[in-house]
Design a protein around this motif. Structure first.
Motif, PDB file in Angstrom:
ATOM      1  N   LYS A  92       0.817  -1.225   0.000  1.00  0.00           N
ATOM      2  CA  LYS A  92       0.000   0.000   0.000  1.00  0.00           C
ATOM      3  C   LYS A  92       0.844   1.265   0.000  1.00  0.00           C
ATOM      4  O   LYS A  92       0.405   2.326  -0.419  1.00  0.00           O
ATOM      5  N   ASN A  93       2.082   1.113   0.532  1.00  0.00           N
ATOM      6  CA  ASN A  93       3.003   2.248   0.582  1.00  0.00           C
ATOM      7  C   ASN A  93       2.484   3.463   1.335  1.00  0.00           C
ATOM      8  O   ASN A  93       2.705   4.599   0.948  1.00  0.00           O
ATOM      9  N   LYS A  94       1.762   3.185   2.421  1.00  0.00           N
ATOM     10  CA  LYS A  94       1.415   4.300   3.320  1.00  0.00           C
ATOM     11  C   LYS A  94       1.378   3.787   4.759  1.00  0.00           C
ATOM     12  O   LYS A  94       0.968   2.655   5.017  1.00  0.00           O
ATOM     13  N   ALA A  95       1.833   4.621   5.654  1.00  0.00           N
ATOM     14  CA  ALA A  95       1.892   4.208   7.054  1.00  0.00           C
ATOM     15  C   ALA A  95       1.655   5.401   7.973  1.00  0.00           C
ATOM     16  O   ALA A  95       1.879   6.545   7.596  1.00  0.00           O
ATOM     17  N   ASP A  96       1.181   5.097   9.178  1.00  0.00           N
ATOM     18  CA  ASP A  96       0.949   6.123  10.201  1.00  0.00           C
ATOM     19  C   ASP A  96       2.135   6.180  11.162  1.00  0.00           C
ATOM     20  O   ASP A  96       2.609   5.134  11.624  1.00  0.00           O
ATOM     21  N   TYR A  97       2.585   7.373  11.476  1.00  0.00           N
ATOM     22  CA  TYR A  97       3.656   7.540  12.457  1.00  0.00           C
ATOM     23  C   TYR A  97       3.180   8.495  13.550  1.00  0.00           C
ATOM     24  O   TYR A  97       2.646   9.564  13.260  1.00  0.00           O
ATOM     25  N   ILE A  98       3.383   8.094  14.790  1.00  0.00           N
ATOM     26  CA  ILE A  98       3.074   8.976  15.924  1.00  0.00           C
ATOM     27  C   ILE A  98       4.400   9.573  16.388  1.00  0.00           C
ATOM     28  O   ILE A  98       5.333   8.835  16.736  1.00  0.00           O
ATOM     29  N   VAL A  99       4.478  10.892  16.363  1.00  0.00           N
ATOM     30  CA  VAL A  99       5.761  11.556  16.579  1.00  0.00           C
ATOM     31  C   VAL A  99       5.830  12.120  18.001  1.00  0.00           C
ATOM     32  O   VAL A  99       5.110  13.054  18.348  1.00  0.00           O
ATOM     33  N   THR A 100       6.685  11.517  18.800  1.00  0.00           N
ATOM     34  CA  THR A 100       6.788  11.933  20.205  1.00  0.00           C
ATOM     35  C   THR A 100       8.215  12.323  20.582  1.00  0.00           C
ATOM     36  O   THR A 100       8.529  12.452  21.767  1.00  0.00           O
ATOM     37  N   GLY A 101       9.073  12.501  19.598  1.00  0.00           N
ATOM     38  CA  GLY A 101      10.434  12.912  19.926  1.00  0.00           C
ATOM     39  C   GLY A 101      11.368  12.800  18.741  1.00  0.00           C
ATOM     40  O   GLY A 101      10.944  12.521  17.615  1.00  0.00           O
ATOM     41  N   ALA A 102      12.651  13.034  19.017  1.00  0.00           N
ATOM     42  CA  ALA A 102      13.657  13.080  17.953  1.00  0.00           C
ATOM     43  C   ALA A 102      13.812  11.732  17.238  1.00  0.00           C
ATOM     44  O   ALA A 102      14.030  11.676  16.033  1.00  0.00           O
ATOM     45  N   TRP A 103      13.679  10.642  17.999  1.00  0.00           N
ATOM     46  CA  TRP A 103      13.836   9.330  17.357  1.00  0.00           C
ATOM     47  C   TRP A 103      12.650   9.020  16.452  1.00  0.00           C
ATOM     48  O   TRP A 103      12.817   8.478  15.358  1.00  0.00           O
ATOM     49  N   SER A 104      11.444   9.390  16.869  1.00  0.00           N
ATOM     50  CA  SER A 104      10.278   9.217  15.991  1.00  0.00           C
ATOM     51  C   SER A 104      10.480   9.989  14.695  1.00  0.00           C
ATOM     52  O   SER A 104      10.144   9.519  13.614  1.00  0.00           O
ATOM     53  N   LYS A 105      11.031  11.214  14.817  1.00  0.00           N
ATOM     54  CA  LYS A 105      11.225  12.048  13.629  1.00  0.00           C
ATOM     55  C   LYS A 105      12.224  11.410  12.669  1.00  0.00           C
ATOM     56  O   LYS A 105      12.053  11.465  11.455  1.00  0.00           O
ATOM     57  N   LYS A 106      13.239  10.783  13.244  1.00  0.00           N
ATOM     58  CA  LYS A 106      14.221  10.111  12.383  1.00  0.00           C
ATOM     59  C   LYS A 106      13.587   8.922  11.667  1.00  0.00           C
ATOM     60  O   LYS A 106      13.910   8.625  10.520  1.00  0.00           O
ATOM     61  N   ALA A 107      12.695   8.247  12.354  1.00  0.00           N
ATOM     62  CA  ALA A 107      11.988   7.125  11.729  1.00  0.00           C
ATOM     63  C   ALA A 107      11.124   7.633  10.573  1.00  0.00           C
ATOM     64  O   ALA A 107      11.072   7.029   9.494  1.00  0.00           O
ATOM     65  N   VAL A 108      10.461   8.760  10.782  1.00  0.00           N
ATOM     66  CA  VAL A 108       9.616   9.364   9.733  1.00  0.00           C
ATOM     67  C   VAL A 108      10.457   9.707   8.508  1.00  0.00           C
ATOM     68  O   VAL A 108      10.072   9.440   7.368  1.00  0.00           O
ATOM     69  N   LYS A 109      11.627  10.287   8.761  1.00  0.00           N
ATOM     70  CA  LYS A 109      12.495  10.729   7.660  1.00  0.00           C
ATOM     71  C   LYS A 109      12.779   9.574   6.690  1.00  0.00           C
ATOM     72  O   LYS A 109      12.725   9.740   5.476  1.00  0.00           O
ATOM     73  N   GLU A 110      13.077   8.401   7.235  1.00  0.00           N
ATOM     74  CA  GLU A 110      13.393   7.259   6.370  1.00  0.00           C
ATOM     75  C   GLU A 110      12.129   6.692   5.721  1.00  0.00           C
ATOM     76  O   GLU A 110      12.151   6.286   4.566  1.00  0.00           O
ATOM     77  N   ALA A 111      11.037   6.663   6.459  1.00  0.00           N
ATOM     78  CA  ALA A 111       9.791   6.104   5.916  1.00  0.00           C
ATOM     79  C   ALA A 111       9.310   6.907   4.713  1.00  0.00           C
ATOM     80  O   ALA A 111       8.779   6.352   3.741  1.00  0.00           O
ATOM     81  N   LYS A 112       9.557   8.219   4.760  1.00  0.00           N
ATOM     82  CA  LYS A 112       9.121   9.084   3.646  1.00  0.00           C
ATOM     83  C   LYS A 112       9.833   8.745   2.340  1.00  0.00           C
ATOM     84  O   LYS A 112       9.339   9.064   1.263  1.00  0.00           O
TER      85      LYS A 112
END
Ligand SMILES: *Cc1c(COP(=O)(O)O)cnc(C)c1O
Length: 362
Positions: A92-112
Motif C-alpha cells: 500500500k506504501n502508506k503508514a501512520d507515524y506517531i511523533v513523540t520525539g527526535a527518534w520518531s522524527k528520524k523514523a519518519v524521515k526514512e519512511a518518507k
C-alpha cells in the motif's frame, strides 16, 4: 579508579554488576571451551547454546510464542527506521507515524523515502513534553502499519500503555524501555530495540517480528535489508554480534533470577518514584520536563532555574561520583537515566545530592 561510579548515561548504559562479572570470566575463557567468548565461531555449538539462551530468555520474559521470530541484527535501531518501511510498507506504501520525539522524527524521515507518511499525531509544538491521548490520534484504518516510540529517551516521556490501533499492525521502537515491564506482545506486529540502553552492549538490535509481516518483504530488496533473509537464516546470514547476543543471554537470565519483568517493573516504579518525588517536593526548584501522566520510568528529565545553575549541578554531581546527568545536547537541562540495571541505592544517593544542592543554592 577503585570503585564503580553511578552511571546515569542514556546509552550505552549501565549493565548489572553480576552480568559484568560473569562476562569478565568468560572473556578470558568459556568453561569447557578453552576460548574467549570473543573468539568463538558464530557457527559453533557453543554459540548455538548462547543464541538459544538469548532467544529463550526473551521468549520467556515477554511470553513470545512461535508466531513471532526473534532476530539479532546490526545497524542499530537506526537501521530499523529504514528496514521497517522497506519491508512492511508495501504494497500500500502508506503508514501512520506517531511523533513523540527526535527518534520518531528520524523514523519518519526514512519512511518518507519509501511511501506516504501520515503523522497521526505530534507533540513537537509542546517540546515533546507529553504523549498524545488516544482521541488525538488521526489514524488511517487502511495504513500498512502504525509506528510509535514507546519511550522518548531524550525528553523523558513514555507511553503508559500502547495506542489502540484497531486491526492495523502496530510497530514499536522500544530501544530505551524494552524489558522494563511486561507488555502484551500479541498487541504488536513488531517490536525492535537497540540493545545498548536496557539490554546489553551496542552493536546488536533485537527485532521481534510477527511471522505474517515477513510475507510482505519483496525479493527485490537488498539481501541484508530483507527481513526474510534473517528469519530464514536465523540471524546467521552474516556474522552477528556474538558478544552482543551473549550479553543479552546473561541479561535475560539476570532478569529471570530477579523474579521476571513484574518484579523489575515494581523496582523501576520505586526508583523513578524517588526522583519524581524529589522533583515534586522541591517547591519548583527542580522542574520536570514531562507532564505527569507522560513521565518515563527510564529517563527522568528536569531543569533548574537557569543554565548556569544547571552547569553547576552537572559539575558538582560529576565530582560527587554521578556520571552522565547532563541532558541531551538538543534539549539541555538534566537527565537521569535509571534503566533496569541502575541500583536503587544510586537513585537514593542522587536524591540526597539534589536535596543538598537545593539547600546550598537557593
Ligand atoms: C538510542 C535510540 C535509538 C537509536 O539507536 P541506535 O542503536 O544508536 O541506532 C532509536 N530509538 C530510540 C528510542 C533510542 O533511544
Amino acid at each position: 579508579m577503585e570503585k564503580r561510579i553511578y552511571n546515569f548515561s542514556a546509552g550505552p548504559a549501565i549493565l548489572p554488576e553480576e552480568v559484568l562479572k560473569e562476562a569478565q570470566k568468560d572473556l578470558f575463557m568459556l568453561p569447557g571451551v578453552g576460548m574467549s567468548v570473543l573468539e568463538i565461531s558464530h557457527r559453533s555449538k557453543t554459540f548455538d547454546k548462547i543464541f538459544a539462551d538469548a532467544v529463550g530468555g526473551l521468549r520467556s520474559l515477554l511470553s513470545i510464542d512461535d508466531n513471532y521470530d526473534i532476530l539479532f541484527l546490526q545497524g542499530g535501531a537506526s537501521l530499523q527506521f529504514s528496514m521497517v518501511p522497506l519491508n512492511i510498507m508495501p504494497p500500500k506504501n502508506k503508514a501512520d507515524y506517531i511523533v513523540t520525539g527526535a527518534w520518531s522524527k528520524k523514523a519518519v524521515k526514512e519512511a518518507k523515502r519509501v511511501g506516504t507518511v501520515n503523522i497521526a499525531a505530534s507533540t513537537e509544538e509542546e517540546k515533546f513534553n507529553r504523549i498524545p491521548k488516544q482521541e488525538e490520534l488521526k489514524l488511517d484504518p487502511d495504513a500498512s502499519y502504525v509506528h510509535f516510540t514507546s519511550n522518548n529517551t531524550i525528553y523523558g516521556t513514555e507511553w503508559q500503555t500502547e495506542p489502540n490501533v484497531g486491526n492495523v499492525p502496530l510497530i514499536c521502537d522500544a530501544s530505551s524501555d524494552i524489558l522494563h515491564k511486561k507488555i502484551d506482545i500479541n498487541k504488536y506486529a513488531m517490536v525492535y530495540a537497540g540493545a545498548q540502553k536496557n539490554m546489553g552492549p551496542s552493536g546488536v538490535t533485537v527485532v521481534i517480528l510477527r511471522k505474517d509481516m515477513v510475507e510482505r518483504s519483496q525479493d527485490s530488496l537488498h539481501t541484508m535489508l530483507n527481513y526474510k533473509t534473517h528469519t530464514e537464516k536465523g540471524s546467521l546470514y552474516n556474522t552477528p554480534s556474538v558478544f552482543g547476543v551473549y550479553i543479552i543471554s546473561l541479561i535475560t537470565k539476570w532478569l529471570n533470577e530477579l523474579g521476571g519483568l513484574d518484579a523489575m517493573y515494581n523496582l523501576n516504579k520505586e526508583k523513578a518514584g524517588l526522583l519524581y518525588n524529589c522533583i515534586d517536593s522541591s517547591n519548583g526548584y527542580y522542574k520536570g520536563h514531562a507532564e505527569k501522566d507522560s513521565r518515563s520510568l527510564m529517563n527522568i528529565t528536569f531543569n533548574l532555574a537557569n543554565e548556569e545553575l544547571e552547569k553547576k549541578f552537572v559539575v558538582e554531581s560529576t565530582a560527587a561520583g554521578f556520571s552522565g546527568l547532563k541532558g541531551h545536547r538538543s534539549v539541555g537541562g538534566i537527565r537521569a537515566s535509571v534503566y533496569n540495571a541502575f541500583p536503587k541505592k544510586g537513585v537514593e544517593a542522587l536524591v540526597n545530592f539534589m536535596q543538598d544542592f537545593q539547600k546550598k543554592n537557593s
